[in-house]
Design an enzyme around this catalytic site. Sequence first.
Site, PDB file in Angstrom:
ATOM      1  N   TYR A 225      -5.925  -1.048  -7.166  1.00 10.71           N
ATOM      2  CA  TYR A 225      -5.252  -2.215  -6.512  1.00 10.71           C
ATOM      3  C   TYR A 225      -4.933  -2.047  -4.973  1.00 10.71           C
ATOM      4  CZ  TYR A 225      -0.713  -1.320  -8.974  1.00 10.71           C
ATOM      5  OH  TYR A 225       0.323  -0.863  -9.470  1.00 10.71           O
ATOM      6  N   GLU A 226      -4.577  -3.113  -4.552  1.00 10.78           N
ATOM      7  CA  GLU A 226      -3.931  -3.328  -3.039  1.00 10.78           C
ATOM      8  C   GLU A 226      -5.148  -2.351  -2.192  1.00 10.78           C
ATOM      9  OE1 GLU A 226      -1.886  -4.750  -2.383  1.00 10.78           O
ATOM     10  OE2 GLU A 226      -0.978  -4.968  -4.425  1.00 10.78           O
ATOM     11  N   GLY A 227      -6.380  -2.822  -2.522  1.00  6.62           N
ATOM     12  CA  GLY A 227      -7.495  -2.165  -1.683  1.00  6.62           C
ATOM     13  C   GLY A 227      -8.181  -0.964  -2.387  1.00  6.62           C
TER      14      GLY A 227
ATOM     15  N   GLN B 103      -9.770   1.786   1.427  1.00  9.29           N
ATOM     16  CA  GLN B 103      -8.995   2.417   2.328  1.00  9.29           C
ATOM     17  C   GLN B 103      -9.483   3.549   3.193  1.00  9.29           C
ATOM     18  OE1 GLN B 103      -5.813   1.565   2.194  1.00  9.29           O
ATOM     19  NE2 GLN B 103      -6.063   0.457   0.277  1.00  9.29           N
TER      20      GLN B 103
ATOM     21  N   ARG C 210       0.833  -1.395   0.110  1.00  8.60           N
ATOM     22  CA  ARG C 210      -0.111  -0.065   0.039  1.00  8.60           C
ATOM     23  C   ARG C 210       0.619   1.240   0.032  1.00  8.60           C
ATOM     24  NH1 ARG C 210      -5.271  -2.100   3.705  1.00  8.60           N
ATOM     25  NH2 ARG C 210      -5.961  -3.222   1.835  1.00  8.60           N
TER      26      ARG C 210
END
Lengths: 596, 596
Positions: free
Chosen positions: A439-441, A446, A295
Site C-alpha cells: 500500500y501507499e504505492g 517506489q 509513505r
Amino acid sequence: MTTYQAPVRDVEFLLNDVFEMERYSNIAGFGEATPDLVKAILEEGAKFCEEVIHPLNAVGDREGCVLNDGVVTTPTGFADAYRRFAEGGWPALCADPEHGGQGLPLTIGVVLSEFIAGANMAFGMYSGLSRGAYEALAKHGTPEQKATYLPRLASGEWTGTMNLTEPHCGTDLGLMRTRAEPRGDGSYAITGTKIFISAGEHDLADNIVHLVLAKIPGGPDGIKGVSLFVVPKVLVADDGSLGARNAVSCGALEEKMGIHGNSTCVMNYDGATGWLVGGEHKGMRAMFTMMNAARLGVGIQGLAQSELAYQNALAYARDRRQGRALTGAKAPDQPADPIIVHPDIRRILMNIKAFNEGARALVLWSALREDVAERSADEDDRARAEDHMGLLMPVLKGVLTDTGFANAVAAQQVFGGHGYIRESGMEQIVRDARIAMIYEGANGIQALDLVGRKLPADGGRALRAFLAEVGAFLAEAGAEEAMAGYVVPLGSAVKDLQDAVGWLMKNGTANPDEAAAGSTDFMHMFGLVALAYMWAMMARKAQARLTNGDGDRAFLEAKLATGAYFMQRLLPETKAHLARIVSGAAPVMALDADAF
Amino acid sequence: MTTYQAPVRDVEFLLNDVFEMERYSNIAGFGEATPDLVKAILEEGAKFCEEVIHPLNAVGDREGCVLNDGVVTTPTGFADAYRRFAEGGWPALCADPEHGGQGLPLTIGVVLSEFIAGANMAFGMYSGLSRGAYEALAKHGTPEQKATYLPRLASGEWTGTMNLTEPHCGTDLGLMRTRAEPRGDGSYAITGTKIFISAGEHDLADNIVHLVLAKIPGGPDGIKGVSLFVVPKVLVADDGSLGARNAVSCGALEEKMGIHGNSTCVMNYDGATGWLVGGEHKGMRAMFTMMNAARLGVGIQGLAQSELAYQNALAYARDRRQGRALTGAKAPDQPADPIIVHPDIRRILMNIKAFNEGARALVLWSALREDVAERSADEDDRARAEDHMGLLMPVLKGVLTDTGFANAVAAQQVFGGHGYIRESGMEQIVRDARIAMIYEGANGIQALDLVGRKLPADGGRALRAFLAEVGAFLAEAGAEEAMAGYVVPLGSAVKDLQDAVGWLMKNGTANPDEAAAGSTDFMHMFGLVALAYMWAMMARKAQARLTNGDGDRAFLEAKLATGAYFMQRLLPETKAHLARIVSGAAPVMALDADAF
C-alpha cells in the site's frame, strides 16, 4: 504470544549522540524539546505502547472488525485504548499549537509512530491516517476547513482517511471514475466507489474526515482532471456541532491476509456532500502531501514489525534449548544449549539487528530533514531538505518494507514449527508486515519513482547533495585508522552506486526500459549505501564515546560489532545489484508477453 | 480464485529431450514407461489435479479441519476426492507390484507429486506421507509387517504418518520422552505426546499407519536410544481385518498460518500397541529413509507453490491494465496497457519462471538418480546415485522452499492490493508455502547437513563427482560458440563455488563455527550453481533441436531466453554469497548472547 519493548535507548543514542538534535534549536518546536522532555515523552509513549496497545495486537488479529448495518465494530479493547490515546494527547504531539497541538518536532512524532506500529500496526493505522489528513488540510485547506477539521483531528476526536483506489484503478489514478458534481453552493455531490480504504468506518471517533479524489465533469482527461475533496462522515454545522449523516457509507469490509484489527472498507459515495481542497484539478498535488507522510509512515511500519519480530525471535533463541554448540556444550548442566549458540541462528538475529538499527537511524536522519523542510525559516535549508526527502522517500518506503517483511519471515524461522502456529504470534507479524510492501504505492512503483523521477530531477541535484555529504564524511573519517572497517566498505559501496547511476543515466535516457529493468535493484542498492552511511556515522560516534570513556560501554561496543556485521554481511549485496542493473533490459524484456 | 495447469509440456521436454529417459531402460520400471505411456499418465494426472484437487484448494483453506470427540473431519470434498484418487490407482503408481503397485519409475511419481502439490498442497500431504511410510516399512519392516501394511498403503485404503516431534524437541530428537515398554509378546506399549503430526487423524481412510519414534527404557541416552515403531490407529487381525481401536488419539488440531486443509495433530499415545521396525535403537536409520523421501517431497512443494503463484501472477499481469509502457502505448485502443509491459513486473515473472523451470529440471535430474539408487542392479551406479542424493537433498529441500516462498511473495506483489485480499487466493499460496521452509528439518538444518555432513563425507567424494560432471559438460559445451552465454557464467559460478568449498574446508575444520556461519549462503550458492548447470543443459538441448529444426520453435526459443535471464540476473548472487562466506564466523559470533 508476543511481547514488545519500545527501543527508547536506541532512539536516545540517535537523537542525542549521533544526530545531535540540539543543533536544530533554531527550528520551531526544537527549543522546547530538551533531552529531558524528549526522554519523558518517549518513556511515557513506550509505556502506553507496551502496556495498552501491544496486548491488543493478537486480539485484533483474532477478532477482526465486524460490519453490521453499515456500522463497523473494532476488536475488543480498541475503542477504549483509542480513547486513552486521544486523552493522552498523542495525536496532538506535533500538531500546530494554533489548532490545539503541542507543536513538538515532527521527529518526535516519527519516533512515536515506530513504537505504535511495533506494538500494534493495525491499531496505529487509525491515528496514522489522521496525521496525513491533518497535513493535507493544513497545507491545502481553506481557513474555514482548517478551523472546522484541524482541532478535531489534533485532539483525536475525529480521524481521517485517504480515498484513492477504485476497483479498476490503483497505481493508475487517471482511470478514476468517481465524480464530483458542483452543486452551485460551493459544495460538490460525490458519487463513486472507493476500495481498500483503511479506517474508512469504525467506532473509535465521532466523525471521520474522508479526503477523496474525484473528477469534476468537464475537466481534463486522466490524472490532470483529478481534484481532492473533504467529505465528512457526519456533516458539521457552522458552530462545529455534528449534524446529519453524509451520503457516504461502508459497503463491505475486505477479508485480508493480515492487519485484521484495522477496518479496510469499500466506501460508497452516493451523492455525498464534499468540499474542494486545494483548487480544481489540483488533487494530485494535495494528495502527494498525504502520500509523502503516509509513505514515511509505511516505511516505519516495515521497520517496526521487523523490530517486533526480532525481539521475540531473540527471546525465543535465548530460551529454547536444542542441540549443542558445535564448539562444545555451552550449558553442560542442561540437557541442551539454547539455540542462540548456533551460528545460523545468530546470523538471522544479526541480520535483523543490523538492519533495524541502521533503518532506525535512516528514519530519524530523514525525519530531522522533514522538520527542516516543514519548519525552517531558511529557504535554502528547506529546499535542500525537500530534495533529501524526495530522494529518500521511495527508499525508505520500499527498502524498509521489503526488508522488514523478509526479516519477519526470518524471525519466524527461528521458532521452527512453533513459528507456524498462531499461538506464537510470529505468523501474524508476517501477515501484517506483508501489506506494507503493497500500500501507499507498491514497492515497484517506489523504485520507478526513484529511478525515473527522483534521480534525474533538477539535473540530479538531490543525488549529488547526498553523495557530497557521504563523500565529505568519508574524507574526514577516512583519516581515522579505527574507522577503516567501516569507511572502506562504505567507500566501495558508494563506488558501486556511482557506477549504477552512471549506467542508468547513460542507458536509461535513450530507452527508459533500461532504467526501469534495474529500478528495484537500484532502490535496494541505494538503501544499502544509505544504511551503511548510517552505520559508519553511528560507529564513529560510538568510538568517540568509548575513547572518552563516557556512556554505556557494552551498548557502544555492541554498536561497533553490529555495524561491522552490516559492512561484512549485508553490504556486499551491492555487487549483485550492480551486476543485475548493468545486465540491462534485454534479458528482462526478451520474451513476448505471449511467450511466457 | 486461482487456476492451475500442470506443467506437462515442460516435464516432457525434460524427461524426453534433456535427460533422455530411454537411457534408463535397464532399470526396473523404465522398460514399461514408454514416452506414450508416460504422456498418457501425466495428462491423466494433470486432469485430475486441475479439475478435482485444485478447486478444493481454497475450500480447504477456508474450512480447515475440525476435531470433534477425537474425530477429525476434513474440508468439504476432500474425502470424495481422496476416494477418487485412490480408485484412480495414483498411490500405487510406483509401489512394488508385489504389493499391488504398478512399479513405474519413482521419477514418474515425483512428477505427479509436483502436480498434486501445485494443485492443493494440503490435500497432497495426506498421500505424500503415506509414501514415506511405505518406503520405511518396505526397507526396514519384517515380512509380516510388509504383508500387513504395504498393500493397503499402496492401494490408498490406509494412509501413513511420521511421528517425530515432541513439544520440547524438534531438531534435537535425542531429548525425546516418548517411551516404548516391551510387553513380552513382541509388541510394545507406546506412551507419550507427539506434536505437529500432519494427517495424524482424518476421515479419508479406514486406518492410519503411524510410524513413531520412541525410547525403549534401558537403552542408550540421547539419539542413539531411539527406536521406530509401527502403531496402527486400528489394530489389524491376522486375516487383515480391522479390529479394536488402538490407544492412540488426536488430542488437538494446531491452528496454523496455512495448509488448513491438512490436519496437523497433537497425537496422544496412551499405552498404544506398537511393533518395532528395524531393530532396537535403530530408529534414526529407519526414520532417515522416510525423511529423505519427505525432504524431496517438501522441496517439490516449494517448487509447486512457486509454479501455482507464477501462473496466476502471469494471468493477472496479462489481464490487469494500469498505466502505459515507458516506450509508448502498447494497447493504444485501450485506456491503459496490461501491466506485463512494465519491466519491473516482467522482472518478477522472469525471476520466477527462470527459477521454476531450472528447479523442475533439478528435481527430475535427482529423481532419476533416486531411481538408480533404489533400483539399479549395478552396485557402483547405486553408490554414485546415493552420493548424489545425499549431496543434493539438503539443497533441493532448502533452496526450493526458500526461493519458492520468496517467489510466492513476489507473485502476490504483482496483484498489488488485490493480492492482499483473500479472494485472489494469492495470500493463501504465501501462507501455505511458508511451512515448507520449516518442516522436515528447518532450512538452517539442511544447510548445516550440507556443509557439516554431506560435503566432507567420504573425503568429499560426492562433491567431487558433482564437480567432475559439471566440469566435463563445461569442457564439451565450452567448445560451442553458441553456448558461450551459458557456459561462461556457469564456469564463473563454479569457480565461486570451489573458492567457497576451499575456504570452508580450510577454516571449518579448525573451527566448525566458521563453516556453520556460512552454511545457508553455501546452500544457496550450491543451489544456484546446480540450477545454472540445469539451464546450460537445457539450453544446449534447445539449441540442438532448433538447429535440427525439430520441435516447437517458440517453446525452445523461450527456453534459451529464460536460461539467459537466469545466467545474467539470478546467478550473479553467487558473488555476494561468497563474500559473506569468507567473512567467516567472527562477525556472526561477535556479540555475547547477553549483548544482543
